[in-house]
Design a protein around this motif. Structure first.
Motif, PDB file in Angstrom:
ATOM      1  N   PRO A 189       0.853  -1.211   0.000  1.00 53.01           N
ATOM      2  CA  PRO A 189       0.000   0.000   0.000  1.00 53.01           C
ATOM      3  C   PRO A 189       0.879   1.249   0.000  1.00 53.01           C
ATOM      4  O   PRO A 189       2.059   1.184   0.316  1.00 53.01           O
ATOM      5  CB  PRO A 189      -0.775  -0.111   1.311  1.00 53.01           C
ATOM      6  CG  PRO A 189      -0.453  -1.451   1.896  1.00 53.01           C
ATOM      7  CD  PRO A 189       0.767  -1.963   1.242  1.00 53.01           C
ATOM      8  N   LEU A 190       0.288   2.351  -0.348  1.00 53.31           N
ATOM      9  CA  LEU A 190       1.036   3.618  -0.251  1.00 53.31           C
ATOM     10  C   LEU A 190       1.387   3.852   1.211  1.00 53.31           C
ATOM     11  O   LEU A 190       0.555   3.612   2.096  1.00 53.31           O
ATOM     12  CB  LEU A 190       0.160   4.782  -0.768  1.00 53.31           C
ATOM     13  CG  LEU A 190       0.008   4.910  -2.277  1.00 53.31           C
ATOM     14  CD1 LEU A 190      -1.085   5.943  -2.610  1.00 53.31           C
ATOM     15  CD2 LEU A 190       1.329   5.308  -2.939  1.00 53.31           C
ATOM     16  N   SER A 191       2.609   4.231   1.437  1.00 52.14           N
ATOM     17  CA  SER A 191       3.036   4.467   2.820  1.00 52.14           C
ATOM     18  C   SER A 191       2.462   5.802   3.311  1.00 52.14           C
ATOM     19  O   SER A 191       1.990   6.616   2.500  1.00 52.14           O
ATOM     20  CB  SER A 191       4.558   4.526   2.912  1.00 52.14           C
ATOM     21  OG  SER A 191       5.021   5.674   2.247  1.00 52.14           O
ATOM     22  N   ALA A 192       2.544   5.999   4.584  1.00 44.61           N
ATOM     23  CA  ALA A 192       2.030   7.225   5.184  1.00 44.61           C
ATOM     24  C   ALA A 192       2.702   8.433   4.565  1.00 44.61           C
ATOM     25  O   ALA A 192       2.044   9.459   4.257  1.00 44.61           O
ATOM     26  CB  ALA A 192       2.255   7.187   6.681  1.00 44.61           C
ATOM     27  N   LYS A 193       3.969   8.307   4.319  1.00 50.75           N
ATOM     28  CA  LYS A 193       4.758   9.400   3.737  1.00 50.75           C
ATOM     29  C   LYS A 193       4.245   9.726   2.346  1.00 50.75           C
ATOM     30  O   LYS A 193       4.072  10.895   1.978  1.00 50.75           O
ATOM     31  CB  LYS A 193       6.224   8.960   3.670  1.00 50.75           C
ATOM     32  CG  LYS A 193       7.216   9.985   4.072  1.00 50.75           C
ATOM     33  CD  LYS A 193       8.592   9.317   4.086  1.00 50.75           C
ATOM     34  CE  LYS A 193       9.631  10.280   4.525  1.00 50.75           C
ATOM     35  NZ  LYS A 193      10.948   9.611   4.572  1.00 50.75           N
ATOM     36  N   GLU A 194       4.009   8.650   1.569  1.00 51.04           N
ATOM     37  CA  GLU A 194       3.564   8.815   0.191  1.00 51.04           C
ATOM     38  C   GLU A 194       2.146   9.445   0.165  1.00 51.04           C
ATOM     39  O   GLU A 194       1.860  10.319  -0.671  1.00 51.04           O
ATOM     40  CB  GLU A 194       3.565   7.470  -0.527  1.00 51.04           C
ATOM     41  CG  GLU A 194       4.978   6.983  -0.873  1.00 51.04           C
ATOM     42  CD  GLU A 194       5.065   5.489  -1.105  1.00 51.04           C
ATOM     43  OE1 GLU A 194       6.139   5.041  -1.535  1.00 51.04           O
ATOM     44  OE2 GLU A 194       4.089   4.757  -0.835  1.00 51.04           O
ATOM     45  N   LEU A 195       1.338   8.992   1.075  1.00 50.34           N
ATOM     46  CA  LEU A 195      -0.018   9.548   1.148  1.00 50.34           C
ATOM     47  C   LEU A 195       0.026  11.031   1.504  1.00 50.34           C
ATOM     48  O   LEU A 195      -0.683  11.850   0.900  1.00 50.34           O
ATOM     49  CB  LEU A 195      -0.851   8.780   2.189  1.00 50.34           C
ATOM     50  CG  LEU A 195      -1.346   7.396   1.767  1.00 50.34           C
ATOM     51  CD1 LEU A 195      -1.935   6.656   2.966  1.00 50.34           C
ATOM     52  CD2 LEU A 195      -2.396   7.517   0.655  1.00 50.34           C
ATOM     53  N   ALA A 196       0.938  11.309   2.438  1.00 47.14           N
ATOM     54  CA  ALA A 196       1.074  12.690   2.891  1.00 47.14           C
ATOM     55  C   ALA A 196       1.545  13.588   1.759  1.00 47.14           C
ATOM     56  O   ALA A 196       1.180  14.768   1.671  1.00 47.14           O
ATOM     57  CB  ALA A 196       2.026  12.759   4.066  1.00 47.14           C
ATOM     58  N   ALA A 197       2.319  12.971   0.852  1.00 51.16           N
ATOM     59  CA  ALA A 197       2.871  13.754  -0.270  1.00 51.16           C
ATOM     60  C   ALA A 197       1.937  13.718  -1.464  1.00 51.16           C
ATOM     61  O   ALA A 197       2.286  14.194  -2.555  1.00 51.16           O
ATOM     62  CB  ALA A 197       4.240  13.210  -0.652  1.00 51.16           C
ATOM     63  N   TYR A 198       0.705  13.222  -1.242  1.00 55.56           N
ATOM     64  CA  TYR A 198      -0.294  13.094  -2.316  1.00 55.56           C
ATOM     65  C   TYR A 198       0.258  12.392  -3.545  1.00 55.56           C
ATOM     66  O   TYR A 198      -0.016  12.743  -4.690  1.00 55.56           O
ATOM     67  CB  TYR A 198      -0.869  14.465  -2.692  1.00 55.56           C
ATOM     68  CG  TYR A 198      -1.535  15.143  -1.517  1.00 55.56           C
ATOM     69  CD1 TYR A 198      -2.803  14.725  -1.069  1.00 55.56           C
ATOM     70  CD2 TYR A 198      -0.894  16.181  -0.851  1.00 55.56           C
ATOM     71  CE1 TYR A 198      -3.393  15.353   0.029  1.00 55.56           C
ATOM     72  CE2 TYR A 198      -1.492  16.803   0.242  1.00 55.56           C
ATOM     73  CZ  TYR A 198      -2.738  16.387   0.676  1.00 55.56           C
ATOM     74  OH  TYR A 198      -3.322  16.981   1.741  1.00 55.56           O
ATOM     75  N   ASP A 199       1.072  11.417  -3.244  1.00 53.75           N
ATOM     76  CA  ASP A 199       1.654  10.629  -4.347  1.00 53.75           C
ATOM     77  C   ASP A 199       0.554   9.803  -5.003  1.00 53.75           C
ATOM     78  O   ASP A 199      -0.384   9.366  -4.329  1.00 53.75           O
ATOM     79  CB  ASP A 199       2.751   9.703  -3.774  1.00 53.75           C
ATOM     80  CG  ASP A 199       3.885   9.504  -4.745  1.00 53.75           C
ATOM     81  OD1 ASP A 199       3.647   9.678  -5.951  1.00 53.75           O
ATOM     82  OD2 ASP A 199       4.994   9.157  -4.289  1.00 53.75           O
ATOM     83  N   LEU A 200       0.674   9.565  -6.305  1.00 49.69           N
ATOM     84  CA  LEU A 200      -0.369   8.822  -7.025  1.00 49.69           C
ATOM     85  C   LEU A 200       0.008   7.348  -7.175  1.00 49.69           C
ATOM     86  O   LEU A 200       1.190   6.990  -7.207  1.00 49.69           O
ATOM     87  CB  LEU A 200      -0.567   9.442  -8.407  1.00 49.69           C
ATOM     88  CG  LEU A 200      -1.107  10.867  -8.422  1.00 49.69           C
ATOM     89  CD1 LEU A 200      -1.049  11.414  -9.844  1.00 49.69           C
ATOM     90  CD2 LEU A 200      -2.562  10.901  -7.915  1.00 49.69           C
ATOM     91  N   VAL A 201      -1.018   6.525  -7.322  1.00 49.53           N
ATOM     92  CA  VAL A 201      -0.753   5.095  -7.595  1.00 49.53           C
ATOM     93  C   VAL A 201      -0.522   4.960  -9.093  1.00 49.53           C
ATOM     94  O   VAL A 201      -1.360   5.359  -9.907  1.00 49.53           O
ATOM     95  CB  VAL A 201      -1.939   4.214  -7.138  1.00 49.53           C
ATOM     96  CG1 VAL A 201      -1.756   2.769  -7.595  1.00 49.53           C
ATOM     97  CG2 VAL A 201      -2.104   4.290  -5.627  1.00 49.53           C
TER      98      VAL A 201
END
Ligand SMILES: Nc1ncnc2c1ncn2[C@@H]1O[C@H](COP(=O)(O)OP(=O)(O)OP(=O)(O)O)[C@@H](O)[C@H]1O
Length: 966
Positions: free
Chosen positions: A41-53
């Motif tokens: 899954p997207l990590s917390a960091k990635e989610l926080a950075a609004y990173d896309l799947v």
């Protein structure tokens, strides 16, 4: 191409596919590496950075990039399985690792890799896989009680191309070694035996704690190293079974370091270095996989990194392999994810060749079976398919049995005829009472050892043979007569013992005279010698033996044995005294100035073999024991050819005979005053007047030295003869015991019949056993040779063969019992007896090796080296190599025969051309001397040692026998 996954037959297993290789099967199974992809899954960091799947999983095998910015399209990528972010680790294990991991339980190596960029979820995944595998392995063990499992655990880390033991970091960098059988192994890596699943989990946790970690910009706890956990599983059937029963395999659980490029970590110097190393291992892994997936043959760079060296068999080798590639779904890592998927694509093209690994014993079993098959095939193809070797040997056995039975039938018939004719005789005797008894003791043959002298013994043997012929080649022993004969033999031996004692006294007398006339040594020495002399005389006064013996019944014989045993101490005493004489002489010899022993003197001593005294040798020789091959022979010859004492220098006429010595008594010579008065009247006086006083003095000294040395040699000879005497007595006791035993078992049957034919069969068997026993007991090879060549199955050999067999059997038993030493019975330290026997045998071989050059012509030597496969160059000298090969294969009769021939040549056995008397056998233990060396004595010492062991048995047996009869 889709791979086939094998699964071990475990009830808990959801077996969906056909096993690639059934346990116990030997087939090599080709299969592709199992490659799966796990998207975390997207990590917390990635989610926080609004990173896309950035990835779509279109089905359970396919992953494709979303092409969000209409960039170049990536994919679709197809794998054995693609796990989406919602998949549990258990599912990943079940579908992407379980089958492979559990192959290790059925003897197939297995490796599970976790590959991916930093922070993609490798450690997370491999931990879960390990936990599940441990659970399943122990589950499998539990439900398979018929098999016994043994697990070993080891773990290592490769960090900066350095291998470290995760169970013992302190051990420092470990080396990789190449093993021809096992491949690359890690030197000194700890392998812990696993007690149970809890223990295994504990060991895994130690490794986790020990793993090298460091902080990078991408992952707070990013692992910078490769970790390999290895579980070695050996399993075997608890019960013996004819099928293959033991498997051995390893399960490797590999957590690789981040696959990204080093530069991407934004690291400082240190990180760069780590990164480059990580890449080196990973790059090598990638290039190995690329090479193998391309299907091209040629060099595969396994050796370019530690990782690929250690895991070589897991990539394209003898293993089942699964690679779980982990990726981040984030668009920010799409490039790295592409790299990972590209690596995974190559990996799924790699073919492994897994096979069941069996432990050595099983390999051997298979080899044996293969051999058997080959043999059977050869037999099938042979022109006589029915005559297999087994059948032939069975046939031979049967034939022998038939022969034996025929002999027995004939013998029975003959006995029946004999009995009938005896009845006839009885009947006619009733009619003719005057008829003499032709079947009295004179017709009975007694096998005995005769030691009196060769003529006597030969005639006795001839007489015995003649009698044997009278009885139709029947060897008969009858106890009463045998007892008489034996006791007579014992008496003869004792007479000889006394003669030896007398000779020892005479030697001492002469020594005393020499000391007195030459004023040699100190007064102490003279006193000591006088003391020994009186002791020996006393001993002989005490042990005087009755001249005439009357043996009437068994009781007397038993008394005789008991008396004989008590006499042992006298022999021991005599031996001891001779030792003392020897020491006195040694002391005297030490008084000579060191320079005296000139090379000229030595040469003369060796060459001439002169005896300084007329001694009593000449007179006593006929009564003494002689043997063509005994050390005596050399000295006998010298006596026969003259006992003149020649001075070593020139051909001067200095004679130091007995008479001369007598004349010198009381006329001491003093060197300091240049006085030669003690030699006045000797032939030395007849020397020309030009001979200087100094020269004469020197000559006297040398002559005296020779005298002393001669006495020394003489005493040595006496010692050897006493040793032989000892041995003969023991043989006699053995005979007596045997007679007693025979009497006990044949109380009703008075006569022991043995036809010559059946004896020859028994002889062959017994000889084989003796040969084996010689080997096991490290018996002198000279002794073996002499025995082997002397006793070839003549009926009169029976007693010797039996005696030899009996004592060897006891000795073997004694050696066997060493571990449980029974000091109460044995007395001395028995352990030393084995080692000293081996040592003595080694010495004997060395001694014989020295004789190779002198006893064998160069041509003969070369032929022997060729025949015995002795290479021209070797660590040992060729002659020693040759001798070391002799008498080493007790089962091969040709080897035995050829060994005996070589040893016989080396010791000069029978080289005198005289026929060798069997009765003299026991006198032939000593190699023919050559008084130059002490070897004769060494051998006899060895023999003595051997006999001492026996003696204990005899005493024990005699006591036992007497107790039973009383
Ligand atoms: N499938 C998953 N579901 C939930 N969390 C996950 C999953 N995979 C990884 N994570 C989490 O992501 C983080 C990084 O994972 P992990 O340490 O396993 O990465 P890694 O690839 O081993 O990194 P490195 O190479 O630096 O060691 C961890 O906090 C872990 O808990």
């Amino acid at each position: 191409m889709k791979m086939t996954i094998g699964t071990p037959k475990t009830p808990s297993s959801k077996s969906r596919r056909t096993p690639a290789s059934t346990p116990g099967g030997l087939k090599v199974q080709e299969e592709k590496i199992l490659v799966t992809v796990r998207v975390r899954p997207l990590s917390a960091k990635e989610l926080a950075a609004y990173d896309l799947v950035a990835w779509d999983i279109t089905d359970e095998n396919t992953i494709v990039s979303k092409n969000l910015y209409h960039e170049r399209h990536a994919g679709p990528y197809i794998f054995d399985k693609v796990f989406d972010p919602t998949c549990s680790t258990w599912k990943v294990y079940e579908e992407g690792a379980r089958d492979v991991a559990l192959s290790a339980l059925s003897g197939i190596n297995a490796t599970i890799f976790a590959y991916g960029q930093t922070n993609s979820g490798k450690t997370f995944t491999i931990r879960g896989i390990t936990e599940n595998a441990v659970k399943d392995i122990y589950e499998h063990i539990k439900i398979n009680p018929a098999r016994e499992f043994a697990l070993k655990f080891s773990a290592l880390e490769i960090y900066n191309e350095t291998v470290v033991d995760l169970l013992n970091r302190e051990s420092g960098p470990l080396r990789l070694l190449d093993d021809p059988e096992k491949g690359t192994i890690v030197e000194k890596l700890i392998e812990e035996v696993v007690k149970d699943d809890q223990h295994l989990r504990h060991l895994i946790s130690i490794c986790e704690a020990n793993r090298q970690v460091g902080e990078t910009a991408l992952n707070d706890k990013s692992s910078r190293s490769h970790q390999i956990i290895r579980l070695t599983i050996q399993s075997s059937l608890r019960e013996n079974s004819r099928c293959v029963k033991s498997f051995l395999a390893s399960l490797n659980l590999v957590d690789l370091a981040g696959s990204e490029r080093a530069t991407q970590t934004n690291a400082d110097g240190t990180r760069l270095k780590e990164g480059s190393h990580i890449n080196r291992s990973l790059l090598t892994l990638a290039s190995v996989i690329r090479k193998l997936s391309g299907g091209k043959r040629g060099h595969v760079p396994y050796r370019d990194s530690k990782l690929t060296r250690i895991l070589q068999t897991s990539i394209g080798g003898n293993a089942r392999t699964a690679i779980i590639c982990t990726i981040s779904p984030a668009l920010s890592h799409v490039e790295q994810s592409r790299n990972t998927l590209s690596f995974a694509t190559s990996a799924k093209e790699v073919t492994n060749t897994a096979q069941v690994n069996m432990v050595v014993a099983e390999k051997q079993l298979v080899k044996n079976l293969q051999k058997q098959v080959a043999r059977l095939e050869a037999e099938l193809q042979s022109p006589e398919p029915s005559a297999s070797s087994h059948l032939r040997s069975l046939l031979r056995e049967k034939e022998l049995k038939i022969q034996q039975m025929e002999i027995e039938i004939n013998e029975l018939k003959r006995q029946r005829d004999l009995a009938q004719s005896q009845i006839e005789l009885e009947r006619s005797a009733h009619k003719e009472p005057k008829a003499s008894n032709h079947h009295g003791p004179s017709r009975q043959v007694v096998k005995c050892l005769s030691f009196s002298n060769e003529d006597e013994s030969i005639s006795a043997r001839h007489g015995a043979k003649a009698k044997a012929r009278n009885l139709g080649s029947k060897a008969v022993r009858q106890s009463a007569t045998s007892s008489d004969m034996l006791v007579e033999e014992i008496r003869k031996l004792e007479m000889r013992q006394r003669q030896l004692g007398e000779e020892a006294s005479r030697a001492l007398d002469l020594l005393l005279k020499e000391v007195a006339s030459q004023r040699l040594g100190s007064e102490d020495a003279a006193e000591t010698i006088a003391k020994h002399l009186s002791e020996i005389k006393e001993l002989h006064a005490v042990s005087s033996i009755p001249e005439k013996i009357e043996i009437r019944d068994k009781a007397t014989l038993k008394e005789e044995i008991a008396r004989l045993n008590s006499q042992e101490s006298n022999i021991a005493f005599l031996e001891e005294k001779l030792e003392n004489v020897q020491r006195s002489i040694d002391k005297l010899v030490m008084y000579f100035p060191s320079g005296e022993d000139s090379p000229a003197l030595k040469t003369s001593w060796k060459k001439k073999k002169v005896l300084p005294f007329t001694l009593s040798n000449t007179a006593n020789m006929p009564h003494l024991i002689r043997s063509p091959c005994s050390p005596m022979s050399s000295s006998c010859k010298s006596v026969d050819y003259g006992t003149e004492n020649r001075a070593p220098e020139m051909n001067n006429h200095v004679v130091l005979g007995d008479d001369a010595l007598q004349g010198q008594k009381g006329t001491p010579c003093s060197e300091q005053t240049n006085c030669i008065s003690s030699r006045e009247g000797t032939p030395a006086q007849k020397q020309p007047s030009s001979v200087s006083v100094k020269k004469l003095q020197k000559m006297f000294k040398k002559a005296t030295e020779e005298n002393i040395r001669s006495i020394k040699a003489y005493v040595t000879e006496l010692k050897e003869r006493v040793a032989k005497l000892q041995y003969q007595k023991q043989l006699l006791v053995c005979q007596v015991l045997e007679m007693e035993a025979n009497e006990a078992s044949n109380d009703e049957v008075e006569m022991i019949d043995q036809s010559p034919m059946s004896w020859s069969l028994v002889f062959e068997e017994q000889r084989k056993e003796i040969i084996m026993l010689w080997h096991l007991c490290h018996v002198s090879i000279v002794h073996r040779t002499q025995f082997y060549l002397l006793f070839r199955g003549d009926p009169s050999d029976q007693i010797y063969v039996e005696v030899e067999f009996r004592r060897l059997r006891w000795l073997e038993q004694h050696l066997d019992d060493l571990g449980n030493a029974s000091p109460a019975l044995l007395g001395d330290d028995p352990a030393s007896s084995v080692s000293s026997s081996i040592k003595a045998l080694k010495q004997e071989r060395e001694y014989l090796a020295k004789r190779v050059s002198s006893k064998l012509a160069a041509e003969e030597r070369e032929l022997l080296y060729l025949k015995w496969n002795i290479p021209p160059e070797g660590k040992q000298k060729r002659r020693l190599q040759l001798v070391n090969k002799l008498w080493t294969d007790p089962l091969n009769m040709q080897h035995v025969h050829e060994s005996a021939e070589v040893v016989a040549k080396l010791v000069g056995f029978c080289e005198s051309g005289e026929p060798v008397s069997r009765e003299m056998f026991e006198l032939n233990f000593v190699s023919p001397c050559d008084k130059k060396t002490w070897m004769g004595w060494n051998l006899i010492s060895n023999l003595l040692h051997f006999d001492k062991l026996q003696l204990r048995l005899f005493k024990y047996l005699v006591e036992d026998l007497l107790a039973t009869h009383s």
